[in-house]
Design a protein around this motif. Sequence first.
Motif, mmCIF file in Angstrom:
data_model
loop_
_atom_site.group_PDB
_atom_site.id
_atom_site.type_symbol
_atom_site.label_atom_id
_atom_site.label_comp_id
_atom_site.label_asym_id
_atom_site.label_seq_id
_atom_site.Cartn_x
_atom_site.Cartn_y
_atom_site.Cartn_z
ATOM 1 N N GLN A 93 77.314 66.418 143.528
ATOM 2 C CA GLN A 93 77.906 65.188 144.100
ATOM 3 C C GLN A 93 77.240 63.742 143.565
ATOM 4 O OE1 GLN A 93 78.948 65.216 148.237
ATOM 5 N NE2 GLN A 93 79.156 63.139 148.437
ATOM 6 N N ASP A 96 78.239 63.239 139.871
ATOM 7 C CA ASP A 96 79.726 62.706 139.962
ATOM 8 C C ASP A 96 79.825 61.377 140.712
ATOM 9 O OD1 ASP A 96 80.373 65.345 139.339
ATOM 10 O OD2 ASP A 96 81.120 65.884 141.165
ATOM 11 N N ASN A 97 79.138 60.820 141.738
ATOM 12 C CA ASN A 97 79.326 59.702 142.211
ATOM 13 C C ASN A 97 78.663 58.820 140.984
ATOM 14 O OD1 ASN A 97 80.208 60.697 144.523
ATOM 15 N ND2 ASN A 97 78.487 60.487 145.732
ATOM 16 N N GLU A 140 70.717 57.746 145.765
ATOM 17 C CA GLU A 140 72.006 58.178 146.131
ATOM 18 C C GLU A 140 71.735 59.726 146.794
ATOM 19 O OE1 GLU A 140 76.341 58.646 145.902
ATOM 20 O OE2 GLU A 140 74.618 56.835 145.227
ATOM 21 N N VAL A 144 73.804 61.073 150.090
ATOM 22 C CA VAL A 144 74.570 61.921 150.034
ATOM 23 C C VAL A 144 74.289 63.213 150.923
ATOM 24 C CG1 VAL A 144 75.527 64.033 148.621
ATOM 25 C CG2 VAL A 144 75.670 61.606 147.863
#
Length: 232
Positions: A93, A96-97, A140, A144
């Motif tokens: 994730q 992807d972010n 990040e 997350v």
Amino acid sequence: MNNEENEVIDLVEILYAIRQHLLEVILATVVAAIIGFAASKFLMTPQYSSSAMMIVNTRQDVTSNVTSDQINSATKLVATYSIIIKSDTVLQQVIDNLGLGMTYSELNSRVSVQAVDDTQVMKITVNSTSPEWAQTVCDEILAVSPDIIKEAVEAGSVKVISKASLNLNPISPNIKKNTALGAMVGLVLALGIIVLQVLLDNKINTEEDVTKYLDMTVLGVIPQYDQGGKKE
């Protein structure tokens, strides 16, 4: 007794040979140190790290008093939370972010999670050739991972207590350490070559060698003169 005497003489010869080649030993040490410094400074890519810390709780409601049993349980949960943070559920994730052009395995190799002094605090570290990149990825992960941890461990939660840092000082290579290591290698090699030369030298160079190796008494010495009449 003869063997012990020969060993003492060999040691004296080695020390004498080192003294005779002291300049070469120093030169080899300096050159090797320069090579270690140059390789660390110009050939190795600097690596930077960014770290953040999170505290582990055994439950999501932390408004009431926390007991020692809950702290011990939270400490044991650090290992579980570390696995979750390094799982593909979290890191993919993050990829992807941020739109990172890398695979999960590549990012996983740059992320480490460990407990701080066996407490319920865990430290997340990201390594990269760019300090800004490492900080961005670490931030990040902090954004997350808490929700994923709460979903995976319904009775627990985590809280950020230290945000990702921007560290402009590289963690590697260690220029001072590599320079010292290079100097040590140069010194050892130079001394090793000298010792090897002494051990392999079976020539008769002095009258002491005649007594030592041939077990004969020296009756006289004939000096050698060059054309100028100077004794060699």
